[in-house]
Design a protein around this motif. Sequence first.
Motif, PDB file in Angstrom:
ATOM      1  N   ILE A  23      15.060  -5.403   0.448  1.00  0.00           N
ATOM      2  CA  ILE A  23      13.665  -5.001   0.625  1.00  0.00           C
ATOM      3  C   ILE A  23      12.728  -6.203   0.473  1.00  0.00           C
ATOM      4  O   ILE A  23      12.036  -6.579   1.408  1.00  0.00           O
ATOM      5  N   LEU A  24      12.730  -6.819  -0.693  1.00  0.00           N
ATOM      6  CA  LEU A  24      11.763  -7.891  -0.951  1.00  0.00           C
ATOM      7  C   LEU A  24      11.994  -9.136  -0.101  1.00  0.00           C
ATOM      8  O   LEU A  24      11.039  -9.760   0.351  1.00  0.00           O
ATOM      9  N   ASP A  47       0.851 -12.124   0.593  1.00  0.00           N
ATOM     10  CA  ASP A  47       1.738 -12.889  -0.287  1.00  0.00           C
ATOM     11  C   ASP A  47       2.964 -12.100  -0.739  1.00  0.00           C
ATOM     12  O   ASP A  47       3.596 -12.441  -1.724  1.00  0.00           O
ATOM     13  N   GLY A  48       3.283 -11.019  -0.048  1.00  0.00           N
ATOM     14  CA  GLY A  48       4.434 -10.205  -0.407  1.00  0.00           C
ATOM     15  C   GLY A  48       4.087  -9.003  -1.263  1.00  0.00           C
ATOM     16  O   GLY A  48       4.935  -8.183  -1.560  1.00  0.00           O
ATOM     17  N   ASN A  49       2.834  -8.915  -1.660  1.00  0.00           N
ATOM     18  CA  ASN A  49       2.391  -7.757  -2.438  1.00  0.00           C
ATOM     19  C   ASN A  49       1.832  -6.687  -1.509  1.00  0.00           C
ATOM     20  O   ASN A  49       1.825  -6.851  -0.297  1.00  0.00           O
ATOM     21  N   VAL A  50       1.350  -5.593  -2.087  1.00  0.00           N
ATOM     22  CA  VAL A  50       0.792  -4.486  -1.312  1.00  0.00           C
ATOM     23  C   VAL A  50      -0.272  -5.013  -0.342  1.00  0.00           C
ATOM     24  O   VAL A  50      -1.095  -5.856  -0.700  1.00  0.00           O
ATOM     25  N   GLY A  51      -0.187  -4.542   0.894  1.00  0.00           N
ATOM     26  CA  GLY A  51      -1.097  -4.988   1.945  1.00  0.00           C
ATOM     27  C   GLY A  51      -0.515  -6.079   2.822  1.00  0.00           C
ATOM     28  O   GLY A  51      -1.018  -6.344   3.909  1.00  0.00           O
ATOM     29  N   ARG A  70       3.633  -3.014   7.283  1.00  0.00           N
ATOM     30  CA  ARG A  70       2.720  -3.308   6.172  1.00  0.00           C
ATOM     31  C   ARG A  70       3.277  -2.662   4.907  1.00  0.00           C
ATOM     32  O   ARG A  70       3.665  -1.493   4.902  1.00  0.00           O
ATOM     33  N   LEU A  71       3.310  -3.421   3.830  1.00  0.00           N
ATOM     34  CA  LEU A  71       3.738  -2.908   2.540  1.00  0.00           C
ATOM     35  C   LEU A  71       2.592  -2.118   1.917  1.00  0.00           C
ATOM     36  O   LEU A  71       1.520  -2.667   1.664  1.00  0.00           O
ATOM     37  N   ASP A  72       2.807  -0.821   1.706  1.00  0.00           N
ATOM     38  CA  ASP A  72       1.770   0.065   1.184  1.00  0.00           C
ATOM     39  C   ASP A  72       1.900   0.334  -0.308  1.00  0.00           C
ATOM     40  O   ASP A  72       0.916   0.658  -0.972  1.00  0.00           O
ATOM     41  N   PHE A  73       3.109   0.249  -0.832  1.00  0.00           N
ATOM     42  CA  PHE A  73       3.360   0.524  -2.247  1.00  0.00           C
ATOM     43  C   PHE A  73       4.544  -0.314  -2.679  1.00  0.00           C
ATOM     44  O   PHE A  73       5.511  -0.458  -1.937  1.00  0.00           O
ATOM     45  N   LEU A  74       4.478  -0.870  -3.895  1.00  0.00           N
ATOM     46  CA  LEU A  74       5.581  -1.676  -4.412  1.00  0.00           C
ATOM     47  C   LEU A  74       5.643  -1.528  -5.920  1.00  0.00           C
ATOM     48  O   LEU A  74       4.646  -1.748  -6.615  1.00  0.00           O
ATOM     49  N   VAL A  76       8.391  -3.079  -8.355  1.00  0.00           N
ATOM     50  CA  VAL A  76       9.618  -3.865  -8.451  1.00  0.00           C
ATOM     51  C   VAL A  76      10.492  -3.362  -9.596  1.00  0.00           C
ATOM     52  O   VAL A  76      11.722  -3.291  -9.463  1.00  0.00           O
ATOM     53  N   GLU A  77       9.887  -2.993 -10.715  1.00  0.00           N
ATOM     54  CA  GLU A  77      10.665  -2.509 -11.863  1.00  0.00           C
ATOM     55  C   GLU A  77      11.426  -1.236 -11.540  1.00  0.00           C
ATOM     56  O   GLU A  77      12.548  -1.041 -11.996  1.00  0.00           O
ATOM     57  N   LYS A  78      10.833  -0.361 -10.745  1.00  0.00           N
ATOM     58  CA  LYS A  78      11.491   0.890 -10.368  1.00  0.00           C
ATOM     59  C   LYS A  78      12.244   0.768  -9.043  1.00  0.00           C
ATOM     60  O   LYS A  78      12.792   1.759  -8.551  1.00  0.00           O
ATOM     61  N   CYS A  79      12.252  -0.431  -8.458  1.00  0.00           N
ATOM     62  CA  CYS A  79      12.953  -0.683  -7.188  1.00  0.00           C
ATOM     63  C   CYS A  79      12.516   0.313  -6.117  1.00  0.00           C
ATOM     64  O   CYS A  79      13.335   0.978  -5.470  1.00  0.00           O
ATOM     65  N   GLU A  80      11.213   0.377  -5.903  1.00  0.00           N
ATOM     66  CA  GLU A  80      10.656   1.350  -4.967  1.00  0.00           C
ATOM     67  C   GLU A  80       9.596   0.694  -4.090  1.00  0.00           C
ATOM     68  O   GLU A  80       8.790  -0.106  -4.577  1.00  0.00           O
ATOM     69  N   ALA A  81       9.592   1.031  -2.813  1.00  0.00           N
ATOM     70  CA  ALA A  81       8.611   0.487  -1.871  1.00  0.00           C
ATOM     71  C   ALA A  81       8.318   1.497  -0.768  1.00  0.00           C
ATOM     72  O   ALA A  81       9.174   2.309  -0.414  1.00  0.00           O
ATOM     73  N   LYS A  82       7.101   1.409  -0.235  1.00  0.00           N
ATOM     74  CA  LYS A  82       6.708   2.206   0.925  1.00  0.00           C
ATOM     75  C   LYS A  82       6.070   1.261   1.927  1.00  0.00           C
ATOM     76  O   LYS A  82       5.309   0.365   1.543  1.00  0.00           O
ATOM     77  N   SER A  83       6.392   1.457   3.201  1.00  0.00           N
ATOM     78  CA  SER A  83       5.801   0.614   4.238  1.00  0.00           C
ATOM     79  C   SER A  83       5.461   1.457   5.463  1.00  0.00           C
ATOM     80  O   SER A  83       6.013   2.542   5.663  1.00  0.00           O
ATOM     81  N   THR A  84       4.546   0.912   6.265  1.00  0.00           N
ATOM     82  CA  THR A  84       4.079   1.596   7.467  1.00  0.00           C
ATOM     83  C   THR A  84       4.219   0.663   8.659  1.00  0.00           C
ATOM     84  O   THR A  84       3.894  -0.525   8.563  1.00  0.00           O
TER      85      THR A  84
END
Length: 157
Positions: A23-24, A47-51, A70-74, A76-84
Amino acid sequence: MSSSWTTEIEAVVPAPRLFKAAILDWHNLAPKIASDKIVSAAPVEGDGNVGSIRQFNFASGLPFSFVKERLDFLDVEKCEAKSTLVEGGGLGVHVESASTHIKVEPKAGGSVVKVTGTYKPLPGVDVAGEAEKAKAAFNGVIKGCEAYLVANPDAYN
């Protein structure tokens, strides 16, 4: 009307390592381990963060030449991401919108990747079978990363 699909993929590597690789850092790893499908990839904005937005360029012969996501939610501690999906990949041709939610959870002996894809087909467009193709693509990504991480035990620690 929006539709969605889900899939779960088990892996023998710990969740944090798999999340970092698949993912990352997928934009760096993909062209190395899946060059027959992804010829190049790079951050386009942020920079790899949300947006942030990254672009993946696909090999000729695949259904589309590129996607920008586009990364909408991140978390890292919970190993979870959302993208559009913001450009390419059938956007405006087959679908009005598409997004993914990925969570990599620890499991005895490794991890399990839970993916939910949500999409809104354009009126009159038949997207039958697309969910199965998307599931197969995610399975390929995860299994490719898993093989890389098993072969390279010091990577993404």
